[in-house]
Structures are given as C-alpha cells and as structure tokens.
Design a protein around this motif. Structure first.
Motif, mmCIF file in Angstrom:
data_model
loop_
_atom_site.group_PDB
_atom_site.id
_atom_site.type_symbol
_atom_site.label_atom_id
_atom_site.label_comp_id
_atom_site.label_asym_id
_atom_site.label_seq_id
_atom_site.Cartn_x
_atom_site.Cartn_y
_atom_site.Cartn_z
ATOM 1 N N PHE A 360 0.961 -1.321 0.116
ATOM 2 C CA PHE A 360 0.078 0.085 0.160
ATOM 3 C C PHE A 360 1.048 1.197 0.000
ATOM 4 C CE2 PHE A 360 -2.409 3.336 2.644
ATOM 5 C CZ PHE A 360 -3.336 3.496 1.560
ATOM 6 N N SER A 361 1.830 1.261 0.825
ATOM 7 C CA SER A 361 2.798 2.521 0.862
ATOM 8 C C SER A 361 3.541 2.888 -0.506
ATOM 9 C CB SER A 361 4.041 2.188 1.752
ATOM 10 O OG SER A 361 3.462 1.730 3.112
ATOM 11 N N HIS A 362 3.931 1.843 -1.268
ATOM 12 C CA HIS A 362 4.380 2.044 -2.546
ATOM 13 C C HIS A 362 3.442 2.537 -3.658
ATOM 14 C CE1 HIS A 362 8.425 0.574 -1.033
ATOM 15 N NE2 HIS A 362 7.777 -0.755 -0.904
ATOM 16 N N TRP A 363 2.061 1.715 -3.596
ATOM 17 C CA TRP A 363 1.109 2.313 -4.113
ATOM 18 C C TRP A 363 0.695 3.698 -3.989
ATOM 19 C CZ3 TRP A 363 -4.536 2.855 -2.955
ATOM 20 C CH2 TRP A 363 -5.438 2.760 -4.017
ATOM 21 N N VAL A 364 0.491 4.234 -2.942
ATOM 22 C CA VAL A 364 0.353 5.617 -2.556
ATOM 23 C C VAL A 364 1.590 6.456 -3.299
ATOM 24 C CG1 VAL A 364 0.295 7.315 -0.854
ATOM 25 C CG2 VAL A 364 -0.828 5.193 -0.360
ATOM 26 N N GLY A 365 2.764 6.083 -3.049
ATOM 27 C CA GLY A 365 4.049 6.889 -3.642
ATOM 28 C C GLY A 365 3.859 6.977 -5.073
ATOM 29 N N GLY A 366 3.395 5.790 -5.703
ATOM 30 C CA GLY A 366 3.174 5.820 -7.238
ATOM 31 C C GLY A 366 2.147 6.443 -7.619
ATOM 32 N N LEU A 367 0.963 6.914 -7.142
ATOM 33 C CA LEU A 367 -0.169 7.645 -7.238
ATOM 34 C C LEU A 367 0.210 9.027 -7.232
ATOM 35 C CD1 LEU A 367 -3.265 5.734 -6.037
ATOM 36 C CD2 LEU A 367 -2.845 6.492 -8.377
ATOM 37 N N LEU A 368 1.164 9.416 -6.229
ATOM 38 C CA LEU A 368 1.575 10.702 -6.028
ATOM 39 C C LEU A 368 2.423 11.340 -7.091
ATOM 40 C CD1 LEU A 368 2.302 10.696 -2.093
ATOM 41 C CD2 LEU A 368 0.724 12.167 -3.359
ATOM 42 N N ASP A 369 3.143 10.422 -7.723
ATOM 43 C CA ASP A 369 3.951 10.729 -8.859
ATOM 44 C C ASP A 369 3.213 10.905 -10.025
ATOM 45 O OD1 ASP A 369 6.359 10.361 -7.441
ATOM 46 O OD2 ASP A 369 6.629 8.450 -7.962
ATOM 47 N N THR A 399 3.499 4.889 8.426
ATOM 48 C CA THR A 399 3.616 6.210 8.824
ATOM 49 C C THR A 399 5.119 7.166 8.651
ATOM 50 O OG1 THR A 399 1.934 5.655 10.834
ATOM 51 C CG2 THR A 399 3.290 7.662 10.871
ATOM 52 N N SER A 400 6.156 6.069 8.760
ATOM 53 C CA SER A 400 7.382 6.485 8.404
ATOM 54 C C SER A 400 7.435 7.026 6.966
ATOM 55 C CB SER A 400 8.291 5.581 9.067
ATOM 56 O OG SER A 400 8.397 5.219 10.376
ATOM 57 N N TYR A 401 6.888 5.952 6.131
ATOM 58 C CA TYR A 401 7.000 6.097 4.862
ATOM 59 C C TYR A 401 6.286 7.247 4.318
ATOM 60 C CZ TYR A 401 6.294 5.195 -0.247
ATOM 61 O OH TYR A 401 6.348 5.557 -1.531
ATOM 62 N N ILE A 402 5.099 7.651 4.919
ATOM 63 C CA ILE A 402 4.508 8.906 4.401
ATOM 64 C C ILE A 402 5.233 10.144 4.885
ATOM 65 C CG2 ILE A 402 2.538 10.158 5.061
ATOM 66 C CD1 ILE A 402 2.028 7.896 3.063
ATOM 67 N N VAL A 403 5.868 10.069 6.284
ATOM 68 C CA VAL A 403 6.748 11.328 6.663
ATOM 69 C C VAL A 403 7.722 11.505 5.544
ATOM 70 C CG1 VAL A 403 8.277 12.153 8.362
ATOM 71 C CG2 VAL A 403 5.992 10.980 9.071
ATOM 72 N N ARG A 404 8.619 10.394 5.167
ATOM 73 C CA ARG A 404 9.596 10.624 4.284
ATOM 74 C C ARG A 404 9.106 11.064 2.991
ATOM 75 N NH1 ARG A 404 10.946 5.547 6.410
ATOM 76 N NH2 ARG A 404 10.316 4.670 4.534
ATOM 77 N N LEU A 405 7.701 10.688 2.560
ATOM 78 C CA LEU A 405 7.250 10.882 1.166
ATOM 79 C C LEU A 405 6.857 12.515 1.268
ATOM 80 C CD1 LEU A 405 6.690 9.517 -1.439
ATOM 81 C CD2 LEU A 405 4.069 9.317 -0.532
ATOM 82 N N MET A 406 6.525 12.923 2.296
ATOM 83 C CA MET A 406 6.054 14.377 2.290
ATOM 84 C C MET A 406 7.082 15.389 2.402
ATOM 85 S SD MET A 406 2.679 14.307 2.033
ATOM 86 C CE MET A 406 2.782 13.086 0.869
ATOM 87 N N ARG A 407 8.010 14.936 2.792
ATOM 88 C CA ARG A 407 9.283 15.981 2.572
ATOM 89 C C ARG A 407 9.493 16.204 1.179
ATOM 90 N NH1 ARG A 407 13.080 12.449 6.718
ATOM 91 N NH2 ARG A 407 12.006 13.208 8.834
#
Length: 419
Positions: A360-369, A399-407
């Motif tokens: 799910f984490s990588h899926w969120v990151g992929g959609l944000l891109d 949660t840690s992944y989202i924090v890094r992603l939001m930077r």
C-alpha cells in the motif's frame, strides 16, 4: 422592537418554525400575536424537537395542534412529524389539511391515522410545491382528479404504494424535478416485481432500500441518480444523456444500464458494489467531462480484472478528485500503475485500505508521482482494536514512509481518517 412592521415579525416567527417557540414568542404582545395570525408562513410540530409531545395523550395533542394551526391564516410550510406518537384520529388531521391547503407550498407529513387519510385527495389541485410523506399508504391514484400542477419535489418514506399508482402519481405532477423513494412498500399486481417510471421533467432521483426484479426509469432531463441499499435484477435508465451525477452505494444488481449517452457525467461515485469493470467502464468511458471518480470497497466480478490508472488518466482528462480504495487479493493489486500518463488536474486524492500491507505504501507513492498538481491527500484506513505485533509494525512502517514522502511533496496537505 415595537417599531418593526408586523410583516417582519411574521418573518422572524417563521424562521423559528417550531410550534412551541412560535407560541411562546407570539405571546410577547398584541402586535406579535397579530403577526403570528396574519403573517406566519412556517410552522413545525416535531416530536424530536420537543419530547413533551410524546407525554401528552393523543386527544390532547390533537387539540393542541388544532388550536395552533387555526390561529394562523396563511401558512405556506407545514411540518407535522410525529414518529413516536400513537395514531391520530382522521378527523382532526383532515381539518388541518383542509384549513391550510389553499395557501400551502410545502407539506412534511409523518402522522399515522385511523383510518388512513388520503393526502392526495386533500392536497391535490392546489399550489403545493414540496410534498414529503412518511409511514402512510397511497391507493387508487386518479391523475385527472388528484393533479399536482405546481409540485416540484416528492419524497415517499416507508410508504405503501403500488407500482401502478406510483407511475400514475408521477404523471399527475407535470413539473416534478426531484423524487426520493426511501424503503417504500411496493405492492405488485403480478408475480414479477417490475416498476416502470416515466417523467420528462425529473432532474434528481434518490432510491433507497428497494427490492425489485426490474426497475425501468425513463427521464429525459435527469441530472442526478443515487441508488442505495437496493437489490435489483435489472436497472435501466432511458434518457437523453443529461445525467451529471451517478452514485451507487451498497447495491446488488445483475444488469445495470445507464444508457450510452454519458458525455455529460461529472461525478461517478461507486461504493460497496460488485462490478464488472470492463462493462462499467464501457458505460462511462465517453465521460470526458468527469471531474470526480470514486471507487470504494468495490468487488470485481473477475478476480483478474485491473482498473488501469493509465486508462483513467487518458479518458478523464478533467478529473480533479480521485478516490480509490486499495484492495489486494491473491497478490494482485486491482488498481494498476502501468503507463506514464499523469493525472494533471487531480487536486484531491483519497486513498484507503481495509487491510494494510507494505504494498500500500508504494502504491500511494506511485499515485502521488502521477498527480503533479495535487493539493490534498486524504488517507483512509481501518485499524483493528486488537492489533498484533505484525500489524502494529506495518502501520508504523507506513507512517514513517508517509513522513519521508511528504518531505518530497511539501506543498500537499495530508489528512488521515482512521476507523
């Protein structure tokens, strides 16, 4: 206050609406009593607003309502909602309706009576624009006699009515624009549960808790359709392509047909629904004006089906709000990230899970891109009260992944909503 015109005082009392408040306020002075009598437009009796209604005997309550209504002369909006009160006698209810019907524009009526009062007979051929009925029965509709020339909105909740009478009732409302059917008891004349409704003026239809074999709706001007908690074998919409908003929530339907002319669709919201994606996509694929797409807790009829984000990006270039509920079955993600087309206009992205995994984490990151102009990200999740160590660790990693992603996406507002 003594310099206020009685018309203004009448408007103030109308905004109070609740009968108890109106009576108390009108006791201020003779001028306020005059305003109540001649200029009060809105009056409401609601057992929820004032619990004392439930403590009164039925006869006492009938007298109280009668006295209050008969002290007015030009009511335009009357609301009588007595959900938790014993059945009224028909005579006083008929008196209320006969006394007010010539001036009424809006009637909200939830009163059980013995015997049943024919609301259509009492209020037909008048100036009524809004009619909301609950816990009543309608029989023997006569369109030629019980005509509603000004009615624009009709709501039937827990009302017993035959499919034929409902169809005749719509034909008796030449200006109707809004129809709501909430858990109606549809009486059928044959073994097959079939309902056919036709109206050239309907713009908004809401249907909740209906079970039918066949439901056909012919509405050439329909703009909004919302079907909720229904069980249907066939639903067919016949129109001229005016539909703008389509919402399907917790519906079981074998054959769904909303027509081929879907170019004007702006909102498609599907949740708690089993779907054959290729067929559903074929229905909405021409909706180039689509602005909001929501696929939430959708079960795919074929486990191998994939909703390709690439296809969504290409076919719906105006999409500004995208909501997807992540699902992973047998290692297959049903919302694929193949391709490279971007969702240029998506400003709000809502993503959710029922069972969180690292994928799910990588899926969120992929959609944000894929959303270069995103302004807001909303994460929906289901968190178990009895989480094991593995679930806790997965949530912590996310949660840690989202924090890094939001930077990386500091311009995006992030919101979490957990159940």
């Amino acid at each position: 206050m003594e310099h206020l015109p009685v018309e203004v005082i009448g408007n103030i009392l109308s905004r109070l609406a609740a009968a108890r408040d109106v009576v108390i306020a009108s006791a201020t002075c003779r001028k306020w009593r005059e305003a109540c009598k001649n200029h009060l437009q809105t009056l409401s009796f609601n057992s929820i607003d004032w619990p004392v209604y439930r403590d009164l005997t039925t006869s006492r309550l009938e007298i109280l309502i009668t006295q209050t209504i008969f002290q007015t002369t030009g009511l335009q909006c009357l609301s009588i909602l007595m959900d938790d009160v014993d059945e009224f006698s028909a005579a006083p209810v008929i008196a209320w309706l006969m006394y007010t019907r010539e001036s009424l524009r809006q009637l909200f009526y939830n009163v059980r009576t013995t015997p049943n009062v024919n609301i259509l007979e009492k209020c037909g051929r008048q100036k009524l624009e809004i009619l909301a009925l609950a816990h009543n029965s309608i029989t023997g509709v006569e369109p030629s006699y019980q005509k509603f020339p000004c009615l624009k909105s009709l709501c039937l909740s827990y009302v017993s009515i035959s499919a034929l009478d409902l169809s005749l009732l719509l034909s008796a409302c030449p200006k109707i624009e809004s129809l709501a059917l909430v858990n109606p008891e549809i009486v059928m004349s044959d073994a097959q549960a079939t309902m056919e409704l036709t109206s050239p003026t309907l713009k908004d239809v809401y249907v909740e808790a209906i079970s039918l074999d066949k439901f056909m709706l012919e509405a050439d001007s329909l703009e909004s359709l919302h079907i909720k908690d229904c069980t249907l074998e066939l639903f067919e919409l016949i129109g001229k392509g005016t539909l703008k908003h389509l919402k399907i929530d917790d519906v079981s339907v074998i054959h769904l047909d909303i027509g081929e002319s879907t170019e004007n669709l702006e909102v498609v919201d599907v949740s708690n629904f089993t779907i054959m994606w290729p067929k559903f996509y074929q229905m909405i694929s021409k909706s180039s004006r689509l602005k909001r797409l929501r696929l939430w807790s959708v079960v795919f009829d074929d486990d191998d089906e994939i909703v390709d984000v690439e296809t969504i990006a290409v076919c719906f270039p105006r999409l500004s709000h995208l909501s997807l509920s992540y699902d992973l079955r047998d290692g297959l993600l049903h919302y694929g990230l193949q391709g490279s087309s971007q969702l240029q206009n998506v400003a709000v992205l809502e993503l959710g899970w029922t069972l969180i995994t690292d994928i799910f984490s990588h899926w969120v990151g992929g959609l944000l891109d894929r959303c270069p102009n995103l302004k807001k990200l909303v994460i929906h999740g289901v968190v178990s009260e009895t989480k094991n160590n593995e679930e806790c660790q997965t949530l912590a990693n996310f949660t840690s992944y989202i924090v890094r992603l939001m930077r990386k996406y500091i311009h995006v507002e992030v919101q979490f909503e957990y159940e």
